[in-house]
Design a protein around this motif. Structure first.
Motif, short mmCIF file in Angstrom:
data_model
loop_
_atom_site.label_atom_id
_atom_site.label_comp_id
_atom_site.label_asym_id
_atom_site.label_seq_id
_atom_site.Cartn_x
_atom_site.Cartn_y
_atom_site.Cartn_z
N ARG A 18 3.64 -6.17 3.19
CA ARG A 18 2.38 -5.68 3.70
C ARG A 18 1.02 -6.74 2.98
O ARG A 18 1.39 -7.32 2.10
CB ARG A 18 1.75 -4.54 3.13
CG ARG A 18 1.75 -4.23 1.79
CD ARG A 18 1.67 -2.72 1.31
NE ARG A 18 1.56 -2.58 -0.32
CZ ARG A 18 0.49 -2.69 -0.93
NH1 ARG A 18 -0.56 -2.47 -0.44
NH2 ARG A 18 0.53 -2.47 -2.22
N LEU A 19 0.20 -6.72 3.73
CA LEU A 19 -0.73 -7.79 3.32
C LEU A 19 -2.00 -6.75 3.10
O LEU A 19 -2.61 -6.35 4.18
CB LEU A 19 -1.22 -8.67 4.50
CG LEU A 19 0.21 -9.57 5.16
CD1 LEU A 19 -0.21 -10.58 6.20
CD2 LEU A 19 0.61 -10.23 3.93
N PRO A 20 -2.36 -6.49 2.21
CA PRO A 20 -3.29 -5.48 1.89
C PRO A 20 -4.80 -6.07 1.30
O PRO A 20 -5.25 -5.43 0.15
CB PRO A 20 -2.79 -4.41 0.67
CG PRO A 20 -2.02 -5.51 -0.19
CD PRO A 20 -1.67 -6.41 0.83
N PRO A 21 -5.54 -6.75 2.00
CA PRO A 21 -6.62 -7.26 1.46
C PRO A 21 -7.79 -6.10 1.55
O PRO A 21 -7.78 -5.31 2.55
CB PRO A 21 -7.12 -8.42 2.37
CG PRO A 21 -6.49 -8.09 3.50
CD PRO A 21 -5.26 -7.38 3.23
N SER A 22 -8.64 -6.16 0.57
CA SER A 22 -10.09 -5.30 0.61
C SER A 22 -11.12 -6.38 1.25
O SER A 22 -11.28 -7.36 1.08
CB SER A 22 -10.31 -4.74 -0.67
OG SER A 22 -11.37 -4.09 -0.80
N PRO A 23 -11.78 -5.68 2.52
CA PRO A 23 -12.52 -6.29 3.12
C PRO A 23 -13.91 -6.62 2.44
O PRO A 23 -15.01 -6.08 2.72
CB PRO A 23 -12.91 -5.56 4.39
CG PRO A 23 -12.63 -4.32 4.01
CD PRO A 23 -11.47 -4.27 2.85
#
Length: 87
Positions: A18-23
């Motif tokens: 998973r790629l879980p960046p916070s915007p």
């Protein structure tokens, strides 16, 4: 599209990266490195990749950052199986 804690995700069928960046800002080198490693590890095992934009800091999260974060994996030549921007 920013996921909230009550959103449901598809059940994994095997290995899932998973790629879980916070915007909360633009992609930086450490994000890109993490994305690439997660993608490489999952693909090496025949797994799937999920882009999950998580607003862990709602006060700083912005839709315009989310739009750019959806675009960024493709700019890095990383294909996605689930989430915004998936094929």
């Amino acid at each position: 599209m920013i996921f909230n804690s009550n959103d449901t995700l598809p059940r994994p069928t095997g290995v899932r990266g998973r790629l879980p960046p916070s915007p909360t800002g633009l992609l930086h080198l450490c994000n890109a490195w993490s994305f690439w490693l997660a993608w490489l590890a999952a693909r090496a095992k025949g797994g799937e990749i999920l882009l999950l934009l998580v607003a862990i800091d709602p006060a700083r999260s912005r839709e315009e950052y989310a739009v750019l974060l959806v675009r960024d994996p493709a700019c890095l030549c990383l294909d996605l199986d689930y989430g915004p921007g998936a094929r």
